[in-house]
Design an enzyme around this catalytic site. Structure first.
Site, mmCIF file in Angstrom:
data_model
loop_
_atom_site.group_PDB
_atom_site.id
_atom_site.type_symbol
_atom_site.label_atom_id
_atom_site.label_comp_id
_atom_site.label_asym_id
_atom_site.label_seq_id
_atom_site.Cartn_x
_atom_site.Cartn_y
_atom_site.Cartn_z
ATOM 1 N N SER A 216 0.727 -1.053 0.028
ATOM 2 C CA SER A 216 -0.188 0.058 -0.072
ATOM 3 C C SER A 216 0.772 1.216 0.108
ATOM 4 O O SER A 216 1.938 1.295 0.362
ATOM 5 C CB SER A 216 -0.937 0.095 1.195
ATOM 6 O OG SER A 216 -0.151 0.308 2.460
ATOM 7 N N ASP A 217 0.385 2.397 -0.583
ATOM 8 C CA ASP A 217 0.983 3.633 -0.350
ATOM 9 C C ASP A 217 0.648 3.915 1.283
ATOM 10 O O ASP A 217 -0.005 3.245 1.934
ATOM 11 C CB ASP A 217 0.368 4.958 -1.171
ATOM 12 C CG ASP A 217 1.029 6.117 -1.103
ATOM 13 O OD1 ASP A 217 2.184 6.235 -0.481
ATOM 14 O OD2 ASP A 217 0.920 6.546 -2.309
ATOM 15 N N TRP A 218 1.367 4.669 2.076
ATOM 16 C CA TRP A 218 1.519 5.019 3.263
ATOM 17 C C TRP A 218 0.112 5.312 3.761
ATOM 18 O O TRP A 218 -0.272 6.665 3.375
ATOM 19 C CB TRP A 218 2.508 5.903 3.798
ATOM 20 C CG TRP A 218 3.785 5.207 3.740
ATOM 21 C CD1 TRP A 218 4.908 5.314 5.007
ATOM 22 C CD2 TRP A 218 4.699 4.171 3.077
ATOM 23 N NE1 TRP A 218 5.837 4.524 4.783
ATOM 24 C CE2 TRP A 218 5.917 3.902 3.705
ATOM 25 C CE3 TRP A 218 4.087 3.584 1.803
ATOM 26 C CZ2 TRP A 218 6.556 2.806 3.338
ATOM 27 C CZ3 TRP A 218 5.078 2.529 1.316
ATOM 28 C CH2 TRP A 218 6.577 2.408 1.936
#
Length: 806
Positions: A216-218
């Site tokens: 995932s993106d953060w």
């Protein structure tokens, strides 16, 4: 290995252990995986501003080389930077497309074309991974703007999704097998990217047979079972997050099959094995080039210059001659913008200004006239303006203190910027951030402060006390409440509140103070610069100096306020009164050259009034040396544009980046950028995709089909110097619902007076369309024209295609 782990142990591996690391497990010989932001530099695990690392040119500059070998070299260079910090995965490349020129993060992405983007990304990934460092394609998918980026829904029809936005990922997966891919923040057709069964499972892991890991993106992941079932393998960052006990419970309740968890763990272990963090861990070299080594500086100068692009050049104004008297004008000449904002930022050892680069090349002092204001917020400091009072090294000394006043940590930051509570993994809360430096400036200066907290700032005899951000009651906790997700990934980190004051100081004056009750995670900085004069005074001085010189070089551009993560642009016009500055200088100077220090398109109302325009992007730490080399012709600026420059705001096929009711509809379909301009869906652009003049002239001879979708042409260098040409091949289908598209290109370097035979083959992935009714790819009819061009504004040959079977 997987069979030896119980369910909680498996799930523990699927969420980050810290901001940029994953969990280790000694029972199976698994070490932590260390990830780093990129791709304009490998920041490492700590963004506090302490470690100095190499700053590369931004992605649009590198892509403007149209050179896959150069992108491979970039990957190799970044791998060395990663290995020096024992980083396993660099979070790049960004391969979203330039849908609208307003996109704030376009400077991180390669181009508006899926084939160009995909093939350049392939070379970059190979360069990284051939050295044993993992790449991470981002952001999957339809993630082309930043407005409402955590909640927006990209509404894209299946054909457009396949033919444009998934194609760069598909090409890179097929041709380079990247070891990881990052899911974006956005929704796609109503489903979160981190939960998107159709994209993640059916297409990427299914149709493409992708063997790598999806992270995932953060802070992008919102759910447990839907994200786990939706194909996401790793949640970042940690140690918290939506998985953990919730995912264990979902498996035990039968909501997530154990086979899904095992597949996620398997992909994580495969990544760990590939980067040397599983079993016998890899060894790291100790003799890698440093950011300031001659080898690295030469590399960076060459990489930046290769993508710089000659937009206009009347009567051979460029390259300049050293026997010409020249005056350098503009704030960007002194304070050259070398990188964009957000997660692409790093702390470089230096950032060479254009003024410094020209002086070093010519060996003589250059007359420089500061220009009009270009920022509304305090900018980065010029190296040497602030010195650590203890070591006298460039930068600022920071002290972090706890509630009881004890010292938590001391830091020196060459950029006078420090990040607190993001990835420094401090054990106690920070109650105050103290700072000290001395300035080498004297006279009127602008002193700026940025960051949420209660500030005390002293500059010599002047003292200020104020609060930036929301005020707190006197009895509030020593620290501010933690920021929301939007504040962490937007305002508090990317665009914190600021204040700017003007004071008079002498050289050696101390700049000191503290930020109490700081919001953490947060970003704090102090900037010092010569006080900005009025635009009228700046323009008058520039005009006077320009009239006395053989040539006036005006440097204009954007800043990290516009070229940044988390925020989109609202206009393509240059900030401040830069257009007025250029026009005034052009009316007074014998010759006027404009250098555009911007990563993405800008409007140029003075285009026809100046003698030459050189686009240089955000050129990295050696910016000034690269610009000087191209201006004076020691290196040819052989770049070709990767984005179409519209003539005015609103005159692109896709423009708005603002969701309506949460939805951003991609109504232009596949007609973005040059495709839409060519089809008449937007006015004639100022500069076409693929445009770039270089420093020679070319003739195209004997253009012919060489069989199927291969085209032969002889290119003759009829100019006066060796030069690199980029032969571009486009296909214009007869199908009215299909746009013109780039199908191949070939770069060739030819000596003056010589010629070369070039063959360009069309990539079959550019000669297909998605059949929505049948849910499959189908070839285009084959009827249409192949166009050989130097950008679509300069088509040199048109060849009728011969459909297969004809």
């Amino acid at each position: 290995m997987i069979a030896s782990l119980d369910l909680p142990s498996k799930v523990r591996l699927l969420t980050g252990a810290t901001t940029f690391t994953t969990a280790a497990d000694d029972t199976i010989g698994l070490g932590e995986l260390r990830l780093s932001d990129g791709p304009t530099g490998v920041r490492g695990l700590d963004s506090s501003g302490v470690r100095e690392v190499t700053l590369l040119p931004n992605a649009t500059v590198l892509a403007s080389s149209w050179d896959t070998r150069l992108l491979y070299d970039v990957g190799q260079l970044l791998a060395e930077e990663a290995l020096a910090q024992r980083i396993h995965v660099v979070l790049g490349p960004t391969i979203n497309l330039h849908r609208s020129p307003l996109g704030g993060r376009l400077f991180e992405a390669y181009s508006e074309d899926p084939l160009l983007t995909g093939l350049l990304a392939t070379a970059y990934v190979r360069g990284l991974q051939d050295a044993g460092v993992g790449a991470c394609l981002k952001h999957l998918v339809a993630n082309e703007s930043e407005t409402e980026r955590h909640t927006m829904n990209s509404v894209v029809d299946e054909a457009t999704l396949r033919e444009l936005y998934l194609t760069p990922f598909e090409i890179a997966v097929a041709d380079a097998d990247p070891w990881s891919i990052m899911d974006g923040y956005n929704n796609v057709n109503g489903v979160a990217a981190t939960e998107h069964v159709h994209v993640n499972n059916e297409i990427v892991k299914g149709e493409w047979n992708y063997s790598g890991l999806l992270m995932s993106d953060w802070f992008a992941t919102k759910t447990a079972a839907p994200a786990a079932n939706g194909g996401l393998d790793l949640v970042m960052p940690g140690p918290g997050g939506p998985w953990g006990e919730a995912l264990v419970a979902a498996v035990e309740a039968g909501e997530v099959p154990m086979s899904v968890i095992d597949d996620h763990v398997n992909r994580l272990l495969v990544l760990a094995a590939r980067v040397g963090a599983l079993g016998e861990h890899r060894q790291y070299p100790s003799d890698l080039p440093t950011p300031t080594s001659p080898e690295r500086r030469e590399q960076l100068t060459r990489l930046a210059a290769a993508g710089m692009t000659v937009l206009t050049n009347n009567e051979g104004t460029l390259p300049l001659r050293q026997d010409q008297s020249a005056v350098l004008i503009g704030r960007h000449a002194l304070d050259t913008v070398c990188m964009g904002g957000g997660s692409a930022e790093v702390n470089p050892p230096h950032q060479v200004s254009i003024a410094e680069g020209i002086a070093a090349l010519t060996g003589t002092p250059v007359t420089v006239v500061d220009g009009v204001a270009v920022r509304t917020r305090p900018g980065s400091i010029q190296r040497g303006v602030l010195l650590d009072p203890e070591t006298r090294e460039p930068g600022m000394h920071f002290v972090l203190r706890s509630v009881d006043g004890s010292v938590i940590e001391e830091r020196r930051s060459a950029s006078a910027v420090t990040t607190v509570g993001w990835d420094d993994d401090l054990d106690v809360d920070v109650a105050a951030v103290e700072f000290r430096a001395v300035t080498t400036l004297e006279g009127p200066i602008d002193v700026g402060a940025m960051g949420v907290g209660d500030w005390t700032l002293n500059a010599g005899d002047a003292g200020f006390e104020y609060t930036l951000g929301p005020p707190l009651a006197d009895d509030a906790h020593a620290g501010r409440p933690g920021p929301s997700l939007d504040e962490i990934l937007g305002g508090a980190m990317q665009k914190p509140p600021f204040r700017l004051d003007t004071v008079v100081v002498g050289s050696g004056t101390e700049i000191s103070g503290a930020v109490r009750r700081p919001m953490t995670p947060g970003r704090f900085s102090v900037t010092v610069a010569p006080a900005q004069r009025s635009s009228a005074d700046a323009i008058a001085e520039a005009v006077s100096a320009a009239a006395e010189a053989d040539v006036a070089v005006v440097v204009v551009g954007t800043t990290e306020e516009r070229e940044t993560e988390a925020f989109d642009k609202s206009t393509l016009h240059l900030p401040g009164d830069q257009d007025a500055l250029v026009s005034a200088v052009a009316s007074a100077a014998r010759k006027t050259v404009v250098v555009v220090n911007a990563a993405t398109p800008v409007i140029m109302p003075w285009r026809d009034d100046v003698d030459a325009i050189l686009w240089v992007g955000l050129p990295g730490q050696e910016a000034g040396h690269a610009v000087a080399a191209t201006l004076y012709g020691t290196i040819e600026p052989s770049g070709r544009l990767v984005t179409t420059f519209p003539p005015e705001d609103g005159q692109s096929p896709a423009w708005s980046v603002t969701p309506v009711g949460g939805d951003l509809e991609y109504t232009e379909g596949t007609f973005i950028g040059y495709r839409g301009h060519h089809a008449g869906r937007a006015p004639e652009p100022s500069f076409w995709f693929g445009h770039g003049l270089g420093y020679s002239s070319w003739e195209y001879r004997d253009a012919r089909l060489a069989g199927g979708s291969r085209v032969h042409v002889t290119v003759a260098n009829v100019g006066g110097r060796s030069s690199r040409e980029v032969v571009q091949l486009y296909f214009a289908p007869d199908e009215r619902d299909q746009p013109v598209r780039l199908v191949g290109w070939q770069g060739v370097t030819v000596e003056a007076g010589s010629s070369a035979d070039v063959e360009v083959s069309a990539d079959p992935r550019a000669l297909r369309r998605w059949d929505t009714s049948a849910s499959r790819w189908t070839p285009l009819s084959g009827r249409g024209q192949f166009l050989l061009a130097r950008g679509l504004g300069d088509v040199r040959a048109r060849l009728e295609a011969v459909p297969a079977g004809s």
